[in-house]
Design an enzyme around this catalytic site. Structure first.
Site, PDB file in Angstrom:
ATOM      1  N   PRO A  95      -2.960  12.598   4.489  1.00  0.00           N
ATOM      2  CA  PRO A  95      -2.312  11.476   5.183  1.00  0.00           C
ATOM      3  C   PRO A  95      -3.106  10.993   6.394  1.00  0.00           C
ATOM      4  O   PRO A  95      -2.892   9.870   6.867  1.00  0.00           O
ATOM      5  CB  PRO A  95      -0.958  12.050   5.608  1.00  0.00           C
ATOM      6  CG  PRO A  95      -0.731  13.215   4.711  1.00  0.00           C
ATOM      7  CD  PRO A  95      -2.079  13.776   4.403  1.00  0.00           C
ATOM      8  N   GLU A 122       1.040  22.876   4.098  1.00  0.00           N
ATOM      9  CA  GLU A 122       0.817  22.129   5.340  1.00  0.00           C
ATOM     10  C   GLU A 122      -0.577  21.522   5.411  1.00  0.00           C
ATOM     11  O   GLU A 122      -1.017  21.078   6.462  1.00  0.00           O
ATOM     12  CB  GLU A 122       1.032  23.053   6.555  1.00  0.00           C
ATOM     13  CG  GLU A 122       2.492  23.404   6.797  1.00  0.00           C
ATOM     14  CD  GLU A 122       3.339  22.169   7.038  1.00  0.00           C
ATOM     15  OE1 GLU A 122       2.993  21.380   7.939  1.00  0.00           O
ATOM     16  OE2 GLU A 122       4.348  21.984   6.335  1.00  0.00           O
ATOM     17  N   ARG A 159     -10.414   1.993 -13.921  1.00  0.00           N
ATOM     18  CA  ARG A 159     -10.204   0.730 -14.628  1.00  0.00           C
ATOM     19  C   ARG A 159     -11.256  -0.324 -14.282  1.00  0.00           C
ATOM     20  O   ARG A 159     -11.380  -1.337 -14.968  1.00  0.00           O
ATOM     21  CB  ARG A 159      -8.803   0.188 -14.322  1.00  0.00           C
ATOM     22  CG  ARG A 159      -8.596  -0.274 -12.897  1.00  0.00           C
ATOM     23  CD  ARG A 159      -7.129  -0.580 -12.618  1.00  0.00           C
ATOM     24  NE  ARG A 159      -6.616  -1.651 -13.444  1.00  0.00           N
ATOM     25  CZ  ARG A 159      -6.661  -2.932 -13.118  1.00  0.00           C
ATOM     26  NH1 ARG A 159      -7.221  -3.306 -11.983  1.00  0.00           N
ATOM     27  NH2 ARG A 159      -6.156  -3.849 -13.927  1.00  0.00           N
ATOM     28  N   ASP A 174      -6.825  -9.761 -10.605  1.00  0.00           N
ATOM     29  CA  ASP A 174      -5.687  -8.992 -10.120  1.00  0.00           C
ATOM     30  C   ASP A 174      -5.461  -9.191  -8.631  1.00  0.00           C
ATOM     31  O   ASP A 174      -6.327  -9.638  -7.889  1.00  0.00           O
ATOM     32  CB  ASP A 174      -5.917  -7.485 -10.354  1.00  0.00           C
ATOM     33  CG  ASP A 174      -5.556  -7.084 -11.765  1.00  0.00           C
ATOM     34  OD1 ASP A 174      -4.869  -7.848 -12.447  1.00  0.00           O
ATOM     35  OD2 ASP A 174      -5.982  -5.994 -12.179  1.00  0.00           O
TER      36      ASP A 174
END
Length: 288
Positions: A95, A122, A159, A174
């Site tokens: 994160p 953690e 992709r 896209d």
């Protein structure tokens, strides 16, 4: 843009405590077909195999106290050293990393071998950061582990390689690849619960369809993600569409958009002059 110059498959090495979470993901649908076609390659590596103890224990309590357990740096070091081929990039899913986006996906798709290190508990001993080339986050939220984040990155990157999806134009148009959110799409039935398909999409005028799609993409981006507009490569015609959507000229300038094309004013047709009244002059012989 991916140039298609790669001769071998794009190789992913996935380092995780739960390889069976990712194994089916790499074997099904487009990814599985791309593996069969030799376009992609996946290796799954269990971090527990490198625990260095008979209990296969990879974590320990944090120095300084606190809740949870931390994955040891020596475990990750041994797992990376055991890779048969050293990767171009070693990516730590965390994160605290840089937020993953389409630009990063396109950059990573140019590589030959990517290693993704998935955490649990953690997280990792901070010294793991010295073993990787970049730290990446898939969003401003916390999950239970890095496997889902790794799956997101694999799909977004894979992709982009030629041949993995059927028509490369489908990703070039896209959301985010074009700089804008994608335009709305429709298919049969033409009428559903009182909602119809826009007439322009059924008319066969390809130039009008292209313009309609671009305008709708601008409309969506303006209402949902206006922060994308400054880097969307706006054209004068885009500026005209934004003005029609209520954007004033000051906001256009703030977006870095070019001025819209000058409005062509129709020249007023002059009324045809009335036919001149002709009076026949009398001849020398007087009135006739």
């Amino acid at each position: 843009m991916i140039d298609g110059a790669h001769t071998g498959p794009l190789h992913f090495s996935l380092l995780t405590l739960f390889p069976e979470l990712l194994r089916p993901f790499t074997q099904e649908a487009l990814l599985g077909r791309a593996v069969t076609a030799g376009l992609l390659k996946f290796d799954l590596h269990d971090l527990r195999e490198h625990a260095g103890n008979r209990w296969r224990k990879v974590d320990d309590s944090p120095y300084g106290g606190g809740a949870g357990m931390v994955i040891r740096v020596d475990v990750v070091e041994r797992a990376l050293a055991a890779l048969p081929v050293q990767p171009d990039e070693i990516i730590l899913l965390t994160p605290a990393g840089k937020k993953f986006d389409q630009k990063m996906a396109e950059e990573l798709a140019e590589k030959n071998h990517l290693a993704l290190v998935c955490g649990r508990y953690e997280g990792f001993d901070a010294r793991v950061e010295s073993l990787v080339t970049r730290e990446v986050s898939v969003g401003d939220y916390v999950m239970m582990g890095g496997e889902a984040a790794a799956a997101c990155i694999v799909e977004a990157v894979a992709r982009l390689r030629p041949g993995v999806i059927g028509d490369e134009r489908s990703w070039q148009d896209d959301s985010y690849s074009s700089g804008l959110l994608d335009y709305p799409e429709y298919t049969r039935p033409a009428q559903w619960q009182g909602q119809g398909v826009p007439e322009v999409l059924q008319g066969g005028n390809h130039a009008a369809i292209t313009r309609w799609r671009r305008d709708r993409a601008l409309e969506r981006t303006l209402s949902r993600r206006p922060d994308l507009l400054p880097s969307a490569g706006l054209t004068p015609h885009d500026s005209a569409a934004l003005v029609d959507l209520g954007v004033d000229f000051g906001k256009l300038a703030a977006l870095g958009a070019p001025p819209p094309p000058p409005v062509k004013t129709k020249r007023r047709k002059r009324k045809p002059s009335e036919p001149a009244l002709t009076i026949q002059a009398p001849t020398d012989g007087g009135e006739q």
